[in-house]
Design a protein around this motif. Structure first.
Motif, PDB file in Angstrom:
ATOM      1  N   LEU A   1      55.818  32.106  34.686  1.00 17.53           N
ATOM      2  CA  LEU A   1      55.037  30.625  35.766  1.00 17.53           C
ATOM      3  C   LEU A   1      54.310  31.710  36.553  1.00 17.53           C
ATOM      4  O   LEU A   1      53.579  30.725  37.323  1.00 17.53           O
ATOM      5  CB  LEU A   1      56.694  29.848  35.844  1.00 17.53           C
ATOM      6  CG  LEU A   1      57.030  29.162  34.664  1.00 17.53           C
ATOM      7  CD1 LEU A   1      58.467  28.168  35.186  1.00 17.53           C
ATOM      8  CD2 LEU A   1      55.533  28.823  33.447  1.00 17.53           C
ATOM      9  N   GLU A   2      55.326  32.341  36.550  1.00 25.01           N
ATOM     10  CA  GLU A   2      54.748  33.143  38.208  1.00 25.01           C
ATOM     11  C   GLU A   2      53.053  33.561  38.145  1.00 25.01           C
ATOM     12  O   GLU A   2      52.643  34.006  38.688  1.00 25.01           O
ATOM     13  CB  GLU A   2      55.106  34.085  39.185  1.00 25.01           C
ATOM     14  CG  GLU A   2      55.928  35.232  38.543  1.00 25.01           C
ATOM     15  CD  GLU A   2      56.919  35.575  37.472  1.00 25.01           C
ATOM     16  OE1 GLU A   2      57.866  36.106  36.970  1.00 25.01           O
ATOM     17  OE2 GLU A   2      57.039  34.557  37.295  1.00 25.01           O
ATOM     18  N   VAL A   3      53.255  34.224  36.929  1.00 27.27           N
ATOM     19  CA  VAL A   3      51.650  35.319  35.946  1.00 27.27           C
ATOM     20  C   VAL A   3      50.847  34.313  35.679  1.00 27.27           C
ATOM     21  O   VAL A   3      49.663  33.964  36.320  1.00 27.27           O
ATOM     22  CB  VAL A   3      52.291  36.057  35.338  1.00 27.27           C
ATOM     23  CG1 VAL A   3      51.572  36.404  34.335  1.00 27.27           C
ATOM     24  CG2 VAL A   3      52.854  37.210  35.756  1.00 27.27           C
ATOM     25  N   GLU A   4      51.508  32.781  35.461  1.00 23.14           N
ATOM     26  CA  GLU A   4      50.612  31.769  34.600  1.00 23.14           C
ATOM     27  C   GLU A   4      49.577  31.711  36.497  1.00 23.14           C
ATOM     28  O   GLU A   4      48.687  31.297  36.312  1.00 23.14           O
ATOM     29  CB  GLU A   4      51.717  30.908  33.978  1.00 23.14           C
ATOM     30  CG  GLU A   4      51.513  31.546  32.370  1.00 23.14           C
ATOM     31  CD  GLU A   4      50.560  32.041  31.891  1.00 23.14           C
ATOM     32  OE1 GLU A   4      49.179  31.257  31.305  1.00 23.14           O
ATOM     33  OE2 GLU A   4      50.829  33.153  31.147  1.00 23.14           O
ATOM     34  N   LYS A   5      50.934  31.043  37.346  1.00 23.14           N
ATOM     35  CA  LYS A   5      49.784  30.368  38.906  1.00 23.14           C
ATOM     36  C   LYS A   5      49.023  31.603  39.076  1.00 23.14           C
ATOM     37  O   LYS A   5      47.732  31.346  39.812  1.00 23.14           O
ATOM     38  CB  LYS A   5      51.296  30.539  39.198  1.00 23.14           C
ATOM     39  CG  LYS A   5      50.915  29.795  40.835  1.00 23.14           C
ATOM     40  CD  LYS A   5      51.896  29.306  41.592  1.00 23.14           C
ATOM     41  CE  LYS A   5      51.320  28.637  43.090  1.00 23.14           C
ATOM     42  NZ  LYS A   5      52.893  28.508  44.061  1.00 23.14           N
ATOM     43  N   LEU A   6      49.101  32.617  38.568  1.00 28.57           N
ATOM     44  CA  LEU A   6      47.881  33.781  39.755  1.00 28.57           C
ATOM     45  C   LEU A   6      46.940  33.461  38.569  1.00 28.57           C
ATOM     46  O   LEU A   6      45.818  34.650  39.697  1.00 28.57           O
ATOM     47  CB  LEU A   6      48.800  35.368  39.565  1.00 28.57           C
ATOM     48  CG  LEU A   6      50.020  35.871  40.970  1.00 28.57           C
ATOM     49  CD1 LEU A   6      50.829  36.825  40.147  1.00 28.57           C
ATOM     50  CD2 LEU A   6      49.231  35.520  41.951  1.00 28.57           C
ATOM     51  N   CYS A   7      47.293  33.527  37.764  1.00 30.25           N
ATOM     52  CA  CYS A   7      46.108  33.718  36.188  1.00 30.25           C
ATOM     53  C   CYS A   7      45.081  32.678  37.242  1.00 30.25           C
ATOM     54  O   CYS A   7      43.734  32.633  37.031  1.00 30.25           O
ATOM     55  CB  CYS A   7      46.833  33.863  35.289  1.00 30.25           C
ATOM     56  SG  CYS A   7      47.253  35.947  34.671  1.00 30.25           S
ATOM     57  N   GLN A   8      45.501  31.594  37.083  1.00 32.26           N
ATOM     58  CA  GLN A   8      44.889  30.046  37.505  1.00 32.26           C
ATOM     59  C   GLN A   8      44.171  30.352  39.152  1.00 32.26           C
ATOM     60  O   GLN A   8      42.702  30.037  38.969  1.00 32.26           O
ATOM     61  CB  GLN A   8      45.765  28.593  37.642  1.00 32.26           C
ATOM     62  CG  GLN A   8      46.840  28.608  36.068  1.00 32.26           C
ATOM     63  CD  GLN A   8      47.572  27.236  36.306  1.00 32.26           C
ATOM     64  OE1 GLN A   8      48.229  26.544  37.329  1.00 32.26           O
ATOM     65  NE2 GLN A   8      48.256  27.173  34.832  1.00 32.26           N
ATOM     66  N   GLU A   9      45.091  30.736  40.014  1.00 32.36           N
ATOM     67  CA  GLU A   9      44.112  30.721  41.233  1.00 32.36           C
ATOM     68  C   GLU A   9      42.955  32.009  41.067  1.00 32.36           C
ATOM     69  O   GLU A   9      42.345  31.425  41.556  1.00 32.36           O
ATOM     70  CB  GLU A   9      45.227  31.650  42.084  1.00 32.36           C
ATOM     71  CG  GLU A   9      46.635  30.386  42.279  1.00 32.36           C
ATOM     72  CD  GLU A   9      47.697  30.945  43.223  1.00 32.36           C
ATOM     73  OE1 GLU A   9      47.330  32.051  43.761  1.00 32.36           O
ATOM     74  OE2 GLU A   9      48.864  30.436  43.831  1.00 32.36           O
ATOM     75  N   SER A  10      43.391  33.395  40.353  1.00 33.06           N
ATOM     76  CA  SER A  10      42.326  33.737  39.821  1.00 33.06           C
ATOM     77  C   SER A  10      41.092  33.411  39.807  1.00 33.06           C
ATOM     78  O   SER A  10      39.676  33.316  39.830  1.00 33.06           O
ATOM     79  CB  SER A  10      42.908  34.786  38.818  1.00 33.06           C
ATOM     80  OG  SER A  10      43.895  35.988  40.195  1.00 33.06           O
ATOM     81  N   ARG A  11      41.189  32.784  38.585  1.00 35.99           N
ATOM     82  CA  ARG A  11      39.958  32.017  37.519  1.00 35.99           C
ATOM     83  C   ARG A  11      39.469  31.107  38.825  1.00 35.99           C
ATOM     84  O   ARG A  11      37.780  30.314  38.672  1.00 35.99           O
ATOM     85  CB  ARG A  11      40.666  31.270  36.223  1.00 35.99           C
ATOM     86  CG  ARG A  11      41.356  31.887  35.495  1.00 35.99           C
ATOM     87  CD  ARG A  11      39.364  31.870  34.532  1.00 35.99           C
ATOM     88  NE  ARG A  11      40.036  33.770  33.989  1.00 35.99           N
ATOM     89  CZ  ARG A  11      40.060  33.427  32.707  1.00 35.99           C
ATOM     90  NH1 ARG A  11      40.722  32.239  31.802  1.00 35.99           N
ATOM     91  NH2 ARG A  11      40.002  34.496  32.043  1.00 35.99           N
TER      92      ARG A  11
END
Length: 500
Positions: free
Chosen positions: A21-31
């Motif tokens: 979940l923490e990785v998915e959140k970071l990916c969304q923020e990067s986008r």
């Protein structure tokens, strides 16, 4: 683990690929912070097999090769390594830098960790991709063999803790350097299971994954055949599950086999420098970017290097770079440039007269020449061989634990000539390159080197690295510098052997 009457009857290790979940959140923020111009995204899956030349791949793995041909994989016929072993040939792919440039940039000492280096997975991570890195044969891993590795986990998914623990606990069947099995499975099969599970789990997400298999193929010329069924089954699974529908699959090696009987032949010398590389793109990508793919097809028959793969990966992050008009402009700039860049995206046209010097390949590793055998009785060859051994001893001088080497035999000598279509760009009447293979004592090491004769002043010097083309086992266990392990014959080892 299963036990009966307090006796362990079964033990195994299993790896899982959870959605973090923490990785998915970071990916969304990067986008959000850095919106991509791409309407579609292309994941990257790199799978490597250590020490397999292009020709040996065709000899040893016909089923996998046939499947790659069936799905229209693009094979690079002129892919030339740029340095000796795995580390300096993969560093350019992962960073765009040579080993020396890496040392000057972010890895100043052998005891330094690699966290500060700008690995390409950081570029993909910043663009909202999930990242993964893994390899088998953990003890001699890319960043851990006589090196300090990483202080922090380098990628979102990192296989090393799992593989190392499993190999240390239930790894067995050691031959030369690697444990061929983990429990009831071949080590490479354990790695391939992880890769396929990762690809299937992440098939709907953007990922950059780099995996390297060393255990099966590092030490033996004919062992790739033992992995043919495994790799064919692995690739079929990815195809049938649709895991490559939004992924470029790069299947490759770093170099050919670096020691053994074949390595003492001219054929073996060439194969060591010419590893295999295949690209598999999804159909939608080929339809959207036909000019880029057409250039890649042309470049399949050009001189290419690891540096070029790095530039190609960067282009995947920005499809605007490979649109037809952009390709046209970049190609024009490339053609008009007075000096050619060392690294060129494979989506751009690589000139057919590209030289090794332009591509960042030292003369010792260059395959763009012809060779003519010379008589070993020639006094000039004997003199050059002595200069080669003096050069090795100068490298070993700071290491007091290493024995001085002595010339025992000149095994072969050739003079090198450029190929006809490169002659005008490479001719220099003041230089002549020779390739020598010598045997030294103590230790009966076989060394291969390029020695350059400057005709104008009659000087002779060793050019580039010196290859060790037979195994050295524990002869160099007294040194930790991974470069010197090729050359050092420990005084302590010599004393031990003379007592036997």
């Amino acid at each position: 683990m299963c036990s009966v009457d307090n006796q362990v009857v079964y033990k195994n290790y299993h790896a899982f690929i959870p959605i973090k979940l923490e990785v998915e959140k970071l990916c969304q923020e990067s986008r959000k912070n850095k919106p991509s111009q791409n309407t579609e995204h292309l994941s990257v899956l790199v799978l490597g097999m250590d020490a397999v030349s292009r020709l040996n791949f065709h000899r040893q793995m016909p089923k996998t090769e046939s499947l790659l041909r069936k799905i229209h994989a693009i094979e690079l016929f002129g892919y030339n390594k740029v340095a000796d072993n795995t580390f300096p040939n993969l560093i350019p792919i992962l960073s765009g830098l040579s080993e020396k440039e890496l040392q000057h940039t972010c890895w100043p000492k052998l005891t330094s960790v690699f966290d500060r280096c700008n690995w390409i997975w950081k570029n993909f991570s910043a663009a909202g991709y999930r990242t993964a890195f893994g390899e088998d044969a953990a003890w001699m891993g890319l960043f851990s063999y006589v090196k300090r590795g990483f202080k922090e986990q380098p990628t979102d998914y990192y296989v090393r803790p799992f593989i190392k623990t499993a190999e240390d606990d239930i790894g067995h069947k050691t031959q030369l350097n690697a444990k061929l099995c983990i429990g009831s499975k071949m080590s490479v099969a354990v790695l391939l299971d992880y890769v396929s599970n990762f690809a299937i789990t992440m098939s709907s997400k953007d990922t950059f994954a780099f995996f390297w298999g060393t255990s099966l193929t590092h030490d033996f010329l004919n062992y790739p055949s033992l992995g043919d069924d495994l790799h064919e089954r692995f690739l079929n699974q990815l195809l049938h599950t649709g895991s490559l529908n939004h992924t470029v699959f790069i299947f490759m090696s770093d170099h050919g086999i670096r020691w053994g009987g074949i390595r003492e032949t001219y054929q073996g010398r060439l194969e060591e420098r010419l590893p295999f590389v295949f690209f598999v793109f999804p159909e939608w990508f080929k339809n959207l970017y036909p000019t880029a793919i057409a250039n890649l097809h042309k470049n399949a028959h050009r001189l290419t290097t690891p540096f070029d793969i790095y530039e190609t990966l960067l282009d995947i992050l920005s499809f605007k770079q490979i649109e037809k008009e952009s390709i046209r402009k970049r190609s024009t700039e490339l053609d008009k440039g007075k000096s050619k860049p060392r690294q060129i995206s494979l989506f751009l046209p690589v000139h057919k007269s590209r030289t090794c010097n332009e591509a960042g390949i030292d003369p010792h590793w260059c395959t763009c020449h012809k060779s003519k055998p010379l008589p070993l009785t020639d006094a000039k060859i004997k003199n050059m061989s002595l200069i080669l051994v003096e050069h090795l001893n100068s490298l070993l001088k700071p290491y007091g634990v290493c024995s001085q080497l002595h010339l025992a035999e000149v095994k072969s000598a050739t003079v090198e000539y450029p190929l006809e279509h490169l002659y005008e760009k490479t001719k220099d009447q003041g230089l002549k390159d020779y390739v020598l293979v010598v045997r030294t004592t103590p230790g009966d090491a076989l060394f291969e080197a390029t020695v350059r004769h400057h005709i104008g002043n009659s000087s002779v010097q060793v050019v580039g690295a010196v290859s060790r083309i037979n195994t050295y086992g524990s002869q160099s266990s007294c040194v930790t510098d991974f470069h010197m392990k090729l050359y050092c014959y420990c005084k302590s080892y010599f004393r031990t052997r003379t007592k036997l």
